[in-house]
Design an enzyme around this catalytic site. Structure first.
Site, PDB file in Angstrom:
ATOM      1  N   CYS A 114       6.051  -6.931  -9.190  1.00 27.38           N
ATOM      2  CA  CYS A 114       5.595  -5.932  -8.215  1.00 27.38           C
ATOM      3  C   CYS A 114       6.168  -6.170  -6.820  1.00 27.38           C
ATOM      4  O   CYS A 114       6.042  -5.319  -5.942  1.00 27.38           O
ATOM      5  CB  CYS A 114       4.081  -5.923  -8.143  1.00 27.38           C
ATOM      6  N   HIS A 253       1.027  -3.791  -1.404  1.00 27.91           N
ATOM      7  CA  HIS A 253       1.149  -3.453  -2.827  1.00 27.91           C
ATOM      8  C   HIS A 253      -0.206  -2.929  -3.298  1.00 27.91           C
ATOM      9  O   HIS A 253      -1.249  -3.502  -2.995  1.00 27.91           O
ATOM     10  CB  HIS A 253       1.565  -4.712  -3.601  1.00 27.91           C
ATOM     11  N   ASN A 283      -1.846   0.744 -10.222  1.00 25.86           N
ATOM     12  CA  ASN A 283      -0.793  -0.212  -9.864  1.00 25.86           C
ATOM     13  C   ASN A 283       0.518   0.238 -10.511  1.00 25.86           C
ATOM     14  O   ASN A 283       0.634   0.225 -11.734  1.00 25.86           O
ATOM     15  CB  ASN A 283      -1.220  -1.595 -10.368  1.00 25.86           C
TER      16      ASN A 283
END
Ligand code: UT7
Length: 326
Positions: A114, A253, A283
């Protein structure tokens, strides 16, 4: 050769149209909207159709970014795609994307979980700073729905599909003021896709044991995330010669609202300075920071001169942060 300033010349994002809500997931696994929302802040996510791969989402995001930079694919000098869900092992998704766009430049993929987009921005920025290239397309693209175990309630409720794209180029004022990258390979086991690579090639056993899907120790990743979000943010701000008060907008994030709120508390920054859109997308791994930047821009939260901190963490384990002056 003089070092050049590097900034964002264009930005784009794309999410597939299909919305899957927490209520939809209640019909697939033993979960509830209440559990998902209170533990994560997620209400719904976008899921790609079976025939859509990462390069398809990336193509849509890249077209928007190119238009906003007033460039054509032929103007590109390099394409970097950050992804953990490439269309296939090889060729690189960046090369597939190059062909779809009708570009002629080199391209390669980058794997940093990520943190992928921040890693890729830092790599692209070097080529422009040293004068080798002028226009670089950096993409964070994921179809995580393809590697989610839809029988595992501890992971399937968390992720979604999206792509974001950033055009980097030389700028006279503003631009990136710092980058911080980090990794702790010792923590790799906390978040992995065990099979399908050279360690555990695809076999009847790996498939029957569901080893081609995401495996995660959520609690430990959570603790790691809260710590590195604070540390990497402070380091990037310090490297940029700024203080926390100078930052106009934090783009974290988008994994879990509790991680973002803990980071805000630890940094002693008001929560409303942190941009959040995970309620609508979940996500989206390497797409998440770019998707948030894109939406923040279109919501009018970014003006010329705005100082933005982007920070991410993920599989690897990796983390990354950067300060960008718009
Ligand atoms: O980009 C990086 C990717 N990863 C992350 O950012 C993940 C970071 N971690 C997290 O966000 C959180 O750890 C989770 C959201 C994954 C889990 O939240 P948690 O508060 O850490 O819950 P937990 O794992 O401690 O589980 C609590 C309980 C367990 O039941 P018991 O053992 O207490 O009886 C789980 O079995 O919740 C249960 N549970 C669920 N219940 C309903 C786990 N998933 C679900 C679910 N629905 N979807």
């Amino acid at each position: 050769m003089p070092i050049r300033k590097v900034g964002v010349r264009g930005i784009g994002a794309y999410t597939p149209p299909k919305v899957v809500t927490n209520f939809d997931l209640e019909k697939i696994v033993e979960t509830s909207d209440e559990w998902i929302f209170t533990r994560t802040g997620i209400r719904e996510r976008r899921i790609a159709e079976p025939d859509m791969a990462t390069s398809d989402l990336s193509y849509m995001a890249s077209k928007i970014a190119l238009d906003s930079a007033n460039l054509t694919p032929g103007d590109l000098d390099l394409i970097i795609v950050a992804t953990v869900t490439p269309d296939m092992f090889f060729p690189a998704t960046a090369c597939i994307l190059q062909d779809k766009l009708g570009a002629t430049c080199p391209g390669f993929d980058l794997s940093a979980g990520c943190s992928g987009l921040i890693y890729a921005l830092s790599v692209g920025a070097q080529f422009i700073a040293n004068g080798m290239y002028d226009n670089i397309l950096v993409v964070g693209g994921e179809t995580l729905s393809k590697i989610i175990d839809w029988q595992d309630r501890s992971t399937c409720v968390l992720f979604g599909d999206a792509a974001s794209a950033v055009i980097l180029g030389p700028v006279d004022t503003g631009g990136f003021r710092s980058f911080v990258l980090g990794a702790d390979g010792g923590g790799g086991k906390l978040l992995e896709l065990p099979a399908g690579g050279s360690r555990l090639p695809a076999s009847y056993e790996t498939i029957s044991q569901r080893l081609h899907f995401i495996k995660m120790n959520g609690r430990d990743v959570f603790k790691f995330a809260v710590r590195v979000m604070e540390e990497a943010s402070l380091e990037a701000i310090d490297k940029a010669g700024l203080t926390l008060k100078d930052i106009d907008l934090f783009i974290p994030h988008q994994a879990n609202i509790r991680i973002i709120e803990s980071a805000a508390e630890r940094l002693n920054v008001p929560k409303d300075k942190f941009f959040v859109n995970l309620d609508r997308y979940g996500n989206t791994s390497s797409a998440s920071v770019g998707l948030a930047l894109y939406e923040a821009f279109w919501e009018g939260k970014i003006q010329k001169g705005s100082k933005i901190l982007m920070v991410g963490f993920g599989a690897g384990l990796t983390w990354g942060a950067c300060v960008l002056e718009w």
